[in-house]
Design a protein around this motif. Structure first.
Motif, PDB file in Angstrom:
ATOM      1  N   ARG A  55       0.421  -1.100  -0.475  1.00 44.82           N
ATOM      2  CA  ARG A  55       0.047   0.054  -0.505  1.00 44.82           C
ATOM      3  C   ARG A  55       0.627   1.401   0.382  1.00 44.82           C
ATOM      4  O   ARG A  55       2.350   0.992   0.650  1.00 44.82           O
ATOM      5  CB  ARG A  55      -1.175   0.307   1.121  1.00 44.82           C
ATOM      6  CG  ARG A  55      -0.860   0.169   2.035  1.00 44.82           C
ATOM      7  CD  ARG A  55      -1.613  -0.128   3.519  1.00 44.82           C
ATOM      8  NE  ARG A  55      -1.939  -1.146   3.101  1.00 44.82           N
ATOM      9  CZ  ARG A  55      -3.210  -1.143   4.589  1.00 44.82           C
ATOM     10  NH1 ARG A  55      -2.967  -0.800   5.911  1.00 44.82           N
ATOM     11  NH2 ARG A  55      -3.475  -2.306   4.460  1.00 44.82           N
ATOM     12  N   THR A 111       0.877   5.804  -0.726  1.00 49.83           N
ATOM     13  CA  THR A 111       0.032   6.961  -1.383  1.00 49.83           C
ATOM     14  C   THR A 111      -0.752   7.486  -2.667  1.00 49.83           C
ATOM     15  O   THR A 111       0.117   7.018  -3.690  1.00 49.83           O
ATOM     16  CB  THR A 111       0.356   8.457  -0.884  1.00 49.83           C
ATOM     17  OG1 THR A 111       1.393   8.706  -1.548  1.00 49.83           O
ATOM     18  CG2 THR A 111       0.603   8.329   0.809  1.00 49.83           C
ATOM     19  N   PRO A 112      -1.646   7.673  -3.014  1.00 50.29           N
ATOM     20  CA  PRO A 112      -1.733   7.904  -4.277  1.00 50.29           C
ATOM     21  C   PRO A 112      -1.169   8.756  -5.380  1.00 50.29           C
ATOM     22  O   PRO A 112      -0.801   8.456  -6.788  1.00 50.29           O
ATOM     23  CB  PRO A 112      -3.226   8.216  -4.279  1.00 50.29           C
ATOM     24  CG  PRO A 112      -3.531   8.133  -3.029  1.00 50.29           C
ATOM     25  CD  PRO A 112      -2.642   8.343  -2.431  1.00 50.29           C
ATOM     26  N   THR A 171      -7.071   8.580 -10.314  1.00 51.98           N
ATOM     27  CA  THR A 171      -7.936   8.548 -10.014  1.00 51.98           C
ATOM     28  C   THR A 171      -9.435   7.470 -10.472  1.00 51.98           C
ATOM     29  O   THR A 171      -9.245   6.740 -10.305  1.00 51.98           O
ATOM     30  CB  THR A 171      -8.708  10.457  -9.745  1.00 51.98           C
ATOM     31  OG1 THR A 171      -8.566  10.785  -9.110  1.00 51.98           O
ATOM     32  CG2 THR A 171     -10.548  10.124  -8.943  1.00 51.98           C
ATOM     33  N   LEU A 225      -8.487   3.814 -10.263  1.00 53.03           N
ATOM     34  CA  LEU A 225      -8.199   3.628  -8.993  1.00 53.03           C
ATOM     35  C   LEU A 225      -9.735   3.117  -9.457  1.00 53.03           C
ATOM     36  O   LEU A 225      -9.945   1.642  -7.964  1.00 53.03           O
ATOM     37  CB  LEU A 225      -7.489   4.559  -8.399  1.00 53.03           C
ATOM     38  CG  LEU A 225      -6.570   4.686  -7.705  1.00 53.03           C
ATOM     39  CD1 LEU A 225      -5.796   6.526  -6.939  1.00 53.03           C
ATOM     40  CD2 LEU A 225      -5.463   3.808  -8.287  1.00 53.03           C
ATOM     41  N   GLU A 283     -10.580  -0.334  -7.989  1.00 55.06           N
ATOM     42  CA  GLU A 283     -12.068  -0.438  -6.322  1.00 55.06           C
ATOM     43  C   GLU A 283     -13.392  -1.445  -6.917  1.00 55.06           C
ATOM     44  O   GLU A 283     -13.267  -2.369  -5.676  1.00 55.06           O
ATOM     45  CB  GLU A 283     -12.236   0.384  -5.740  1.00 55.06           C
ATOM     46  CG  GLU A 283     -12.332   0.751  -4.980  1.00 55.06           C
ATOM     47  CD  GLU A 283     -12.125   1.589  -3.812  1.00 55.06           C
ATOM     48  OE1 GLU A 283     -12.190   2.035  -2.917  1.00 55.06           O
ATOM     49  OE2 GLU A 283     -12.521   3.439  -4.339  1.00 55.06           O
ATOM     50  N   GLU A 288      -8.320  -2.130  -2.445  1.00 59.05           N
ATOM     51  CA  GLU A 288      -9.196  -0.958  -1.480  1.00 59.05           C
ATOM     52  C   GLU A 288      -8.163   0.152  -0.833  1.00 59.05           C
ATOM     53  O   GLU A 288      -6.972   0.472  -1.535  1.00 59.05           O
ATOM     54  CB  GLU A 288      -9.262  -1.987  -0.543  1.00 59.05           C
ATOM     55  CG  GLU A 288      -7.775  -2.275   0.603  1.00 59.05           C
ATOM     56  CD  GLU A 288      -8.418  -3.148   1.322  1.00 59.05           C
ATOM     57  OE1 GLU A 288      -8.879  -4.062   1.134  1.00 59.05           O
ATOM     58  OE2 GLU A 288      -7.244  -3.920   2.281  1.00 59.05           O
ATOM     59  N   ARG A 289      -9.226   0.780  -0.409  1.00 63.96           N
ATOM     60  CA  ARG A 289      -9.142   2.731  -0.369  1.00 63.96           C
ATOM     61  C   ARG A 289      -8.837   2.133   1.908  1.00 63.96           C
ATOM     62  O   ARG A 289      -9.629   3.339   2.089  1.00 63.96           O
ATOM     63  CB  ARG A 289      -9.709   3.629  -0.339  1.00 63.96           C
ATOM     64  CG  ARG A 289      -9.341   3.235  -2.195  1.00 63.96           C
ATOM     65  CD  ARG A 289      -8.197   3.674  -2.554  1.00 63.96           C
ATOM     66  NE  ARG A 289      -7.180   5.075  -2.967  1.00 63.96           N
ATOM     67  CZ  ARG A 289      -7.656   5.773  -3.141  1.00 63.96           C
ATOM     68  NH1 ARG A 289      -8.286   6.381  -4.181  1.00 63.96           N
ATOM     69  NH2 ARG A 289      -7.056   7.024  -2.836  1.00 63.96           N
ATOM     70  N   SER A 341      -5.685  12.082   3.973  1.00 65.94           N
ATOM     71  CA  SER A 341      -6.079  11.245   2.863  1.00 65.94           C
ATOM     72  C   SER A 341      -6.468   9.942   2.543  1.00 65.94           C
ATOM     73  O   SER A 341      -5.983   9.270   4.210  1.00 65.94           O
ATOM     74  CB  SER A 341      -5.011  11.313   1.792  1.00 65.94           C
ATOM     75  OG  SER A 341      -3.239  11.004   3.125  1.00 65.94           O
ATOM     76  N   ARG A 342      -6.136   8.713   2.251  1.00 68.02           N
ATOM     77  CA  ARG A 342      -6.819   7.265   2.052  1.00 68.02           C
ATOM     78  C   ARG A 342      -5.159   6.906   0.553  1.00 68.02           C
ATOM     79  O   ARG A 342      -4.999   7.143   0.372  1.00 68.02           O
ATOM     80  CB  ARG A 342      -7.834   7.166   1.109  1.00 68.02           C
ATOM     81  CG  ARG A 342      -9.138   7.656   2.304  1.00 68.02           C
ATOM     82  CD  ARG A 342     -10.331   7.186   0.921  1.00 68.02           C
ATOM     83  NE  ARG A 342     -10.316   6.263   2.109  1.00 68.02           N
ATOM     84  CZ  ARG A 342     -11.112   5.458   2.677  1.00 68.02           C
ATOM     85  NH1 ARG A 342     -11.662   6.385   4.141  1.00 68.02           N
ATOM     86  NH2 ARG A 342     -11.541   4.499   3.418  1.00 68.02           N
ATOM     87  N   VAL A 394      -3.363   3.184  -0.616  1.00 66.21           N
ATOM     88  CA  VAL A 394      -4.277   2.185  -2.072  1.00 66.21           C
ATOM     89  C   VAL A 394      -3.673   1.374  -2.012  1.00 66.21           C
ATOM     90  O   VAL A 394      -2.031   1.389  -1.357  1.00 66.21           O
ATOM     91  CB  VAL A 394      -2.943   3.048  -3.233  1.00 66.21           C
ATOM     92  CG1 VAL A 394      -4.224   1.463  -4.899  1.00 66.21           C
ATOM     93  CG2 VAL A 394      -3.954   4.488  -4.275  1.00 66.21           C
TER      94      VAL A 394
END
Length: 172
Positions: free
Chosen positions: A72, A74-75, A90, A93, A97, A103-104, A113-114, A116
Motif C-alpha cells: 500500500r 499513497t495515490p 483517480t 483507481l 476498486e 482497496e482504499r 488522504s487515503r 491505495v
C-alpha cells in the motif's frame, strides 16, 4: 478479417528505394525498437483482455505489488511512479476498486488522504498475469542470439539516456 502488417524488412527496403534521403546515415535500431514495442504491446493487450484489464490498470497493480508489504502506498506516490496525472490516476483507481483489486484504507499518517492497497484478489491476479506475460516474453526472447549481450547493451543505452534526462529535461 485479420490485417497483416508489412514486415519491417519490406518496409525499410521500400523506404530505401522510394525515399532514400530519409534513411541516409540513419540506424535502424530505433525504428526496430518501435516495431518490437508494437509487438510486445499487442502481446500484453491480448493477455490483459483475457483478465478484463487495461494497460494502465496492469501497471498500477504492478506498482502496488512492487511496494513493500502490505502493498500500500499513497495515490501521489503511485501516480508519480506511473507518470500519469492525478485525474487519470483517480479514474484508474475507481475501476480497480470496482473490480475489488484494490482497496482504499485510511492513511494513519495523514487523515486527509487515503492509501491505495492491493487486495488479496488483486495480488493474486497481478502475480498470475505477470507470470504469464513473462513466459510469453521469454518465448520471444528465446528466438534471438545472445539475449544477455543485447540486454546489457540496451540497459547501458537506457541508463545513459536517463542520466541525461535530468540535465536536459524531456528532450534529448
Amino acid at each position: 478479417m485479420s490485417r497483416e502488417r508489412v514486415s519491417f524488412t519490406e518496409l525499410t527496403d521500400v523506404s530505401q528505394k522510394y525515399w532514400p534521403e530519409a534513411s541516409v546515415g540513419v540506424s535502424l535500431i530505433a525504428p526496430a525498437i518501435y516495431r518490437l514495442h508494437e509487438y510486445l504491446n499487442r502481446l500484453a493487450r491480448e493477455l490483459f483482455k483475457q483478465y478484463n484489464l487495461q494497460s494502465a490498470e496492469f501497471e498500477t497493480l504492478c506498482a502496488l505489488r512492487n511496494s513493500p508489504e502490505p502493498y500500500r502506498i499513497t495515490p501521489t506516490e503511485l501516480y508519480r511512479k506511473l507518470l500519469v496525472s492525478s485525474g487519470g490516476m483517480t479514474k484508474i483507481l475507481l475501476r480497480l476498486e470496482d473490480k475489488e483489486l484494490i482497496e482504499r484504507p485510511a492513511n494513519l499518517a495523514d487523515a486527509r488522504s487515503r492509501l491505495v492497497a492491493l487486495t488479496p484478489k488483486g495480488k493474486s491476479l497481478i502475480e498470475k498475469v505477470t507470470a504469464q506475460l513473462i513466459e510469453q516474453e521469454a518465448e520471444l526472447v528465446a528466438r534471438i542470439d545472445q539475449p544477455g549481450q543485447l540486454e546489457q547493451h540496451l540497459l547501458r543505452w537506457l541508463a545513459q539516456i536517463e542520466s541525461h534526462q535530468d540535465d536536459k529535461g524531456p528532450h534529448l
